[in-house]
Design a protein around this motif. Structure first.
Motif, mmCIF file in Angstrom:
data_model
loop_
_atom_site.group_PDB
_atom_site.id
_atom_site.type_symbol
_atom_site.label_atom_id
_atom_site.label_comp_id
_atom_site.label_asym_id
_atom_site.label_seq_id
_atom_site.Cartn_x
_atom_site.Cartn_y
_atom_site.Cartn_z
ATOM 1 N N TYR A 32 0.872 -1.182 0.000
ATOM 2 C CA TYR A 32 0.000 0.000 0.000
ATOM 3 C C TYR A 32 0.897 1.216 0.000
ATOM 4 C CZ TYR A 32 -4.119 2.801 1.181
ATOM 5 O OH TYR A 32 -5.154 3.694 1.174
ATOM 6 N N LEU A 34 1.327 5.597 -0.509
ATOM 7 C CA LEU A 34 0.632 6.866 -0.323
ATOM 8 C C LEU A 34 1.558 8.018 -0.695
ATOM 9 C CD1 LEU A 34 0.334 4.937 2.517
ATOM 10 C CD2 LEU A 34 -1.604 6.477 2.779
ATOM 11 N N TYR A 36 2.019 12.146 0.300
ATOM 12 C CA TYR A 36 1.640 13.236 1.176
ATOM 13 C C TYR A 36 2.269 14.519 0.650
ATOM 14 C CZ TYR A 36 -0.118 10.075 4.755
ATOM 15 O OH TYR A 36 -0.856 9.146 5.442
ATOM 16 N N LYS A 38 3.370 18.496 1.846
ATOM 17 C CA LYS A 38 3.662 19.236 3.067
ATOM 18 C C LYS A 38 4.066 20.664 2.737
ATOM 19 C CE LYS A 38 6.424 19.253 7.268
ATOM 20 N NZ LYS A 38 6.657 20.709 7.131
ATOM 21 N N GLU A 42 3.642 23.186 8.549
ATOM 22 C CA GLU A 42 2.414 22.412 8.677
ATOM 23 C C GLU A 42 2.745 20.934 8.671
ATOM 24 O OE1 GLU A 42 -0.440 25.510 6.152
ATOM 25 O OE2 GLU A 42 -0.507 23.361 5.771
ATOM 26 N N GLY A 43 1.799 20.124 9.140
ATOM 27 C CA GLY A 43 1.986 18.693 9.035
ATOM 28 C C GLY A 43 1.686 18.214 7.626
ATOM 29 N N PRO A 44 2.196 17.031 7.257
ATOM 30 C CA PRO A 44 1.872 16.478 5.941
ATOM 31 C C PRO A 44 0.373 16.247 5.794
ATOM 32 C CG PRO A 44 3.704 15.296 6.958
ATOM 33 C CD PRO A 44 3.116 16.175 8.009
ATOM 34 N N PHE A 46 -2.507 14.088 3.518
ATOM 35 C CA PHE A 46 -2.695 12.965 2.609
ATOM 36 C C PHE A 46 -3.184 13.451 1.251
ATOM 37 C CE2 PHE A 46 -3.697 8.889 1.062
ATOM 38 C CZ PHE A 46 -4.953 8.952 0.484
ATOM 39 N N SER A 49 -3.521 7.606 -2.704
ATOM 40 C CA SER A 49 -2.924 6.314 -2.364
ATOM 41 C C SER A 49 -3.203 5.304 -3.461
ATOM 42 C CB SER A 49 -3.477 5.804 -1.032
ATOM 43 O OG SER A 49 -4.868 5.560 -1.134
ATOM 44 N N PHE A 89 6.037 13.744 -0.086
ATOM 45 C CA PHE A 89 6.597 12.523 0.486
ATOM 46 C C PHE A 89 5.867 11.310 -0.048
ATOM 47 C CE2 PHE A 89 9.486 14.156 3.603
ATOM 48 C CZ PHE A 89 8.958 15.371 4.009
ATOM 49 N N GLN A 100 -1.159 1.523 10.458
ATOM 50 C CA GLN A 100 -0.230 1.581 9.343
ATOM 51 C C GLN A 100 1.108 2.099 9.836
ATOM 52 O OE1 GLN A 100 -2.123 4.379 6.775
ATOM 53 N NE2 GLN A 100 -3.273 2.846 5.654
ATOM 54 N N LEU A 102 3.948 3.438 8.548
ATOM 55 C CA LEU A 102 4.406 3.946 7.263
ATOM 56 C C LEU A 102 5.912 4.150 7.258
ATOM 57 C CD1 LEU A 102 1.678 6.590 6.364
ATOM 58 C CD2 LEU A 102 1.908 4.258 5.533
ATOM 59 N N PHE A 104 8.628 6.339 5.129
ATOM 60 C CA PHE A 104 8.609 7.506 4.263
ATOM 61 C C PHE A 104 9.904 7.652 3.484
ATOM 62 C CE2 PHE A 104 4.850 10.018 5.383
ATOM 63 C CZ PHE A 104 4.415 9.377 6.520
ATOM 64 N N GLY A 105 9.781 8.216 2.277
ATOM 65 C CA GLY A 105 10.947 8.673 1.546
ATOM 66 C C GLY A 105 11.410 10.011 2.082
ATOM 67 N N GLN A 106 12.511 10.509 1.502
ATOM 68 C CA GLN A 106 13.121 11.742 2.016
ATOM 69 C C GLN A 106 12.381 12.996 1.596
ATOM 70 O OE1 GLN A 106 14.465 9.357 0.030
ATOM 71 N NE2 GLN A 106 16.687 9.415 0.147
ATOM 72 N N TYR B 33 0.211 7.792 16.301
ATOM 73 C CA TYR B 33 1.614 7.585 15.964
ATOM 74 C C TYR B 33 2.420 8.819 16.345
ATOM 75 C CZ TYR B 33 -0.959 4.559 12.717
ATOM 76 O OH TYR B 33 -1.836 3.661 12.170
ATOM 77 N N TYR B 35 6.068 10.477 14.936
ATOM 78 C CA TYR B 35 7.167 10.447 13.986
ATOM 79 C C TYR B 35 8.113 11.610 14.276
ATOM 80 C CZ TYR B 35 5.005 7.052 10.813
ATOM 81 O OH TYR B 35 4.492 5.908 10.265
ATOM 82 N N MET B 41 15.526 14.415 5.596
ATOM 83 C CA MET B 41 15.196 12.994 5.771
ATOM 84 C C MET B 41 13.688 12.819 5.776
ATOM 85 S SD MET B 41 18.202 11.673 6.112
ATOM 86 C CE MET B 41 17.941 10.060 6.824
ATOM 87 N N GLY B 42 13.298 11.569 5.572
ATOM 88 C CA GLY B 42 11.883 11.251 5.702
ATOM 89 C C GLY B 42 11.486 11.120 7.159
ATOM 90 N N PHE B 90 6.108 14.927 14.716
ATOM 91 C CA PHE B 90 4.735 14.921 14.226
ATOM 92 C C PHE B 90 3.952 13.798 14.891
ATOM 93 C CE2 PHE B 90 4.878 18.103 11.019
ATOM 94 C CZ PHE B 90 6.160 18.064 10.480
ATOM 95 N N TYR B 102 -2.934 8.853 7.249
ATOM 96 C CA TYR B 102 -2.999 9.564 8.510
ATOM 97 C C TYR B 102 -3.571 10.961 8.375
ATOM 98 C CZ TYR B 102 0.983 6.475 9.854
ATOM 99 O OH TYR B 102 1.831 5.438 10.108
ATOM 100 N N GLY B 105 -0.761 16.170 12.876
ATOM 101 C CA GLY B 105 -0.722 17.451 13.545
ATOM 102 C C GLY B 105 0.266 18.366 12.834
#
Lengths: 114, 113
Positions: A32, A34, A36, A38, A42-44, A46, A49, A89, A100, A102, A104-106, B33, B35, B41-42, B90, B102, B105
């Protein structure tokens, strides 16, 4: 050991053209995937997917393609708009629902130029 | 607005100090979660929870502790802060059966000096 890799740290595209962001993964257990988006401070958020049983998923201007044999996925944005400028991301999970974990890539910083 | 709320947004700690990063969600999500994201970096998973009273380690749990006494809250505790814990943290949540990833925040930027 980077299981999800985005090899392009940045990408610059002209407004109205297509943006293509790439992502590679190494873990065959991932099923699976996804994307994101950003913005700074702020937060990422979605975006879109795709499950491993599909090879394409489309949502408006955003399309994700999955090539399982190559362990590669890509995000296409067309047409690109100034508001698309953000860090994108790619993320992968071994399960589509529930908890999940997850990976993540960079990230790839996309800049849309007017 | 419904979502995930993190406090504080910024914090500077001295080496050896402790602090708790707060996270609360009002979507009745089972899964939560933590993070961390280091520059270039991720995001890497620190801890996660599948429900009240149940937590488990992620990829980078050393130096952190969590608890989940209610569905809504999932605080992250840093004991004996070290410069290596300088990062953006996060918190995120998702519910059973959503499959939509997800809700994050807005993050806590922590600097340890």
């Amino acid at each position: 050991d980077q299981q999800v890799k985005q090899n392009s740290p940045s990408l610059s595209v002209q407004e109205g053209r297509i943006s293509i962001l790439n992502c590679d993964y190494t873990n065959s257990m991932f099923d699976y995937f996804l994307w994101y988006k950003k913005y700074p401070a702020e937060g990422p958020t979605f975006l879109i997917s795709i499950s491993s049983i599909k090879d394409k998923n489309e949502d408006g201007r955003f399309t994700v393609f999955l090539n399982k044999s190559a362990k590669h996925l890509s995000l296409h944005i067309v047409p690109s708009q100034p508001g698309d400028s953000a860090v994108y991301f790619c993320a992968a999970s071994a399960r589509p629902q529930g908890a999940q974990k997850l990976v993540f890539g960079q990230g790839t910083r996309l800049t849309i130029n007017p | 607005n419904a979502g995930v709320t993190q406090t504080p947004k910024f914090r500077i700690l001295k080496i050896g100090q402790s602090m708790t990063l707060q996270c609360a969600q009002d979507m009745n999500h089972n899964y939560m979660y933590w993070y961390r994201q280091d520059p270039g970096m991720g995001l890497k998973l620190i801890y996660y929870s599948v429900g009240a009273g149940i937590t488990d380690k992620g990829e980078v749990p050393n130096g952190y502790n969590v608890s989940r006494s209610t569905t809504e809250d999932f605080p992250l505790r840093l004991e004996l802060a070290a410069p290596s814990q300088t990062s953006v943290y996060f918190c995120a949540s998702n519910g059973q059966g959503t499959g939509y990833g997800y809700t994050f925040g807005s993050g806590t930027r922590l600097t340890v000096v």
